[in-house]
Design a protein around this motif. Structure first.
Motif, mmCIF file in Angstrom:
data_model
loop_
_atom_site.group_PDB
_atom_site.id
_atom_site.type_symbol
_atom_site.label_atom_id
_atom_site.label_comp_id
_atom_site.label_asym_id
_atom_site.label_seq_id
_atom_site.Cartn_x
_atom_site.Cartn_y
_atom_site.Cartn_z
ATOM 1 N N LYS A 147 1.602 9.385 -5.761
ATOM 2 C CA LYS A 147 2.095 10.732 -5.439
ATOM 3 C C LYS A 147 3.042 11.206 -6.529
ATOM 4 O O LYS A 147 2.974 12.367 -6.962
ATOM 5 C CB LYS A 147 2.862 10.728 -4.113
ATOM 6 C CG LYS A 147 2.008 10.768 -2.891
ATOM 7 C CD LYS A 147 2.922 10.905 -1.679
ATOM 8 C CE LYS A 147 2.256 10.409 -0.430
ATOM 9 N NZ LYS A 147 3.164 10.428 0.716
ATOM 10 N N ALA A 148 3.943 10.336 -6.960
ATOM 11 C CA ALA A 148 4.904 10.688 -8.004
ATOM 12 C C ALA A 148 4.191 11.053 -9.303
ATOM 13 O O ALA A 148 4.671 11.899 -10.062
ATOM 14 C CB ALA A 148 5.881 9.533 -8.234
ATOM 15 N N GLU A 149 3.045 10.443 -9.545
ATOM 16 C CA GLU A 149 2.261 10.742 -10.742
ATOM 17 C C GLU A 149 1.425 12.007 -10.571
ATOM 18 O O GLU A 149 0.803 12.471 -11.511
ATOM 19 C CB GLU A 149 1.330 9.574 -11.069
ATOM 20 C CG GLU A 149 2.059 8.330 -11.502
ATOM 21 C CD GLU A 149 1.130 7.153 -11.734
ATOM 22 O OE1 GLU A 149 -0.099 7.356 -11.864
ATOM 23 O OE2 GLU A 149 1.629 6.019 -11.789
ATOM 24 N N GLY A 150 1.392 12.537 -9.354
ATOM 25 C CA GLY A 150 0.632 13.754 -9.099
ATOM 26 C C GLY A 150 -0.855 13.527 -8.902
ATOM 27 O O GLY A 150 -1.641 14.468 -8.984
ATOM 28 N N LEU A 151 -1.258 12.289 -8.653
ATOM 29 C CA LEU A 151 -2.678 11.986 -8.473
ATOM 30 C C LEU A 151 -3.142 12.170 -7.037
ATOM 31 O O LEU A 151 -4.316 12.427 -6.793
ATOM 32 C CB LEU A 151 -2.984 10.552 -8.926
ATOM 33 C CG LEU A 151 -2.824 10.288 -10.424
ATOM 34 C CD1 LEU A 151 -3.027 8.808 -10.716
ATOM 35 C CD2 LEU A 151 -3.802 11.125 -11.218
ATOM 36 N N VAL B 217 0.841 -1.204 0.000
ATOM 37 C CA VAL B 217 0.000 0.000 0.000
ATOM 38 C C VAL B 217 0.873 1.249 0.000
ATOM 39 O O VAL B 217 0.643 2.179 -0.777
ATOM 40 C CB VAL B 217 -0.982 0.005 1.193
ATOM 41 C CG1 VAL B 217 -1.749 1.320 1.256
ATOM 42 C CG2 VAL B 217 -1.941 -1.177 1.113
ATOM 43 N N ARG B 218 1.903 1.289 0.834
ATOM 44 C CA ARG B 218 2.797 2.459 0.890
ATOM 45 C C ARG B 218 3.464 2.712 -0.456
ATOM 46 O O ARG B 218 3.568 3.850 -0.912
ATOM 47 C CB ARG B 218 3.881 2.251 1.948
ATOM 48 C CG ARG B 218 3.419 2.540 3.335
ATOM 49 C CD ARG B 218 4.621 2.597 4.261
ATOM 50 N NE ARG B 218 4.228 2.213 5.593
ATOM 51 C CZ ARG B 218 4.916 1.460 6.410
ATOM 52 N NH1 ARG B 218 6.095 0.996 6.055
ATOM 53 N NH2 ARG B 218 4.471 1.170 7.603
ATOM 54 N N GLU B 219 3.959 1.642 -1.076
ATOM 55 C CA GLU B 219 4.621 1.778 -2.372
ATOM 56 C C GLU B 219 3.643 2.274 -3.430
ATOM 57 O O GLU B 219 3.994 3.111 -4.265
ATOM 58 C CB GLU B 219 5.247 0.456 -2.799
ATOM 59 C CG GLU B 219 6.451 0.068 -1.968
ATOM 60 C CD GLU B 219 6.983 -1.318 -2.300
ATOM 61 O OE1 GLU B 219 6.471 -1.981 -3.227
ATOM 62 O OE2 GLU B 219 7.936 -1.745 -1.622
ATOM 63 N N ALA B 220 2.423 1.771 -3.398
ATOM 64 C CA ALA B 220 1.410 2.190 -4.368
ATOM 65 C C ALA B 220 1.076 3.670 -4.185
ATOM 66 O O ALA B 220 0.997 4.423 -5.164
ATOM 67 C CB ALA B 220 0.153 1.329 -4.232
ATOM 68 N N ILE B 221 0.908 4.097 -2.938
ATOM 69 C CA ILE B 221 0.608 5.504 -2.656
ATOM 70 C C ILE B 221 1.772 6.385 -3.105
ATOM 71 O O ILE B 221 1.569 7.448 -3.696
ATOM 72 C CB ILE B 221 0.289 5.722 -1.161
ATOM 73 C CG1 ILE B 221 -0.964 4.949 -0.748
ATOM 74 C CG2 ILE B 221 0.161 7.216 -0.836
ATOM 75 C CD1 ILE B 221 -2.234 5.325 -1.448
ATOM 76 N N ALA B 222 3.001 5.938 -2.856
ATOM 77 C CA ALA B 222 4.183 6.704 -3.278
ATOM 78 C C ALA B 222 4.192 6.875 -4.798
ATOM 79 O O ALA B 222 4.522 7.958 -5.304
ATOM 80 C CB ALA B 222 5.459 6.018 -2.806
ATOM 81 N N GLN B 223 3.830 5.838 -5.517
ATOM 82 C CA GLN B 223 3.811 5.934 -6.974
ATOM 83 C C GLN B 223 2.714 6.895 -7.440
ATOM 84 O O GLN B 223 2.924 7.706 -8.336
ATOM 85 C CB GLN B 223 3.613 4.562 -7.611
ATOM 86 C CG GLN B 223 3.746 4.613 -9.121
ATOM 87 C CD GLN B 223 3.862 3.253 -9.754
ATOM 88 O OE1 GLN B 223 4.269 2.281 -9.114
ATOM 89 N NE2 GLN B 223 3.497 3.159 -11.004
#
Length: 94
Positions: free
Chosen positions: A59-63, A51-57
């Motif tokens: 965030k990186a996409e700006g979503l 979940v943390r990794e998915a949220i980080a990604q």
């Protein structure tokens, strides 16, 4: 989701794609909060790390953006054409 027999990152990628799809189709509006990581873990049967990794990604996409005391919030997308490398392009450089 699936079993732990998937390749590393498979569950994270699957969760990112699922959440991204929900965001882009409007299930979550700008300013809405995502469910807590605990709820996402329970609903998708994945670990907190996934979940943390998915949220980080996301965030990186700006979503999404994390806001202290609020949680993870859907952000306004100024440009849906963000820089991305698709799977085929990524594998070609390995």
């Amino acid at each position: 989701m699936h079993t732990n027999e998937e390749k590393p990152g498979g569950l994270t990628t699957e969760l990112v794609e699922s959440l991204r799809s929900e965001i882009l189709k409007g299930s979550y509006k700008v300013g809405d909060k995502l469910p807590s990581s605990k709820i996402i873990e329970e609903q998708t049967q994945v670990s907190r790390t996934v979940v943390r990794e998915a949220i980080a990604q996301l965030k990186a996409e700006g979503l999404v953006d994390s806001r202290q005391g609020v949680g993870v919030v859907i952000t306004e997308r100024k440009n849906d054409k963000s820089f991305q490398i698709d799977k085929v392009e990524f594998e070609s450089i390995l």
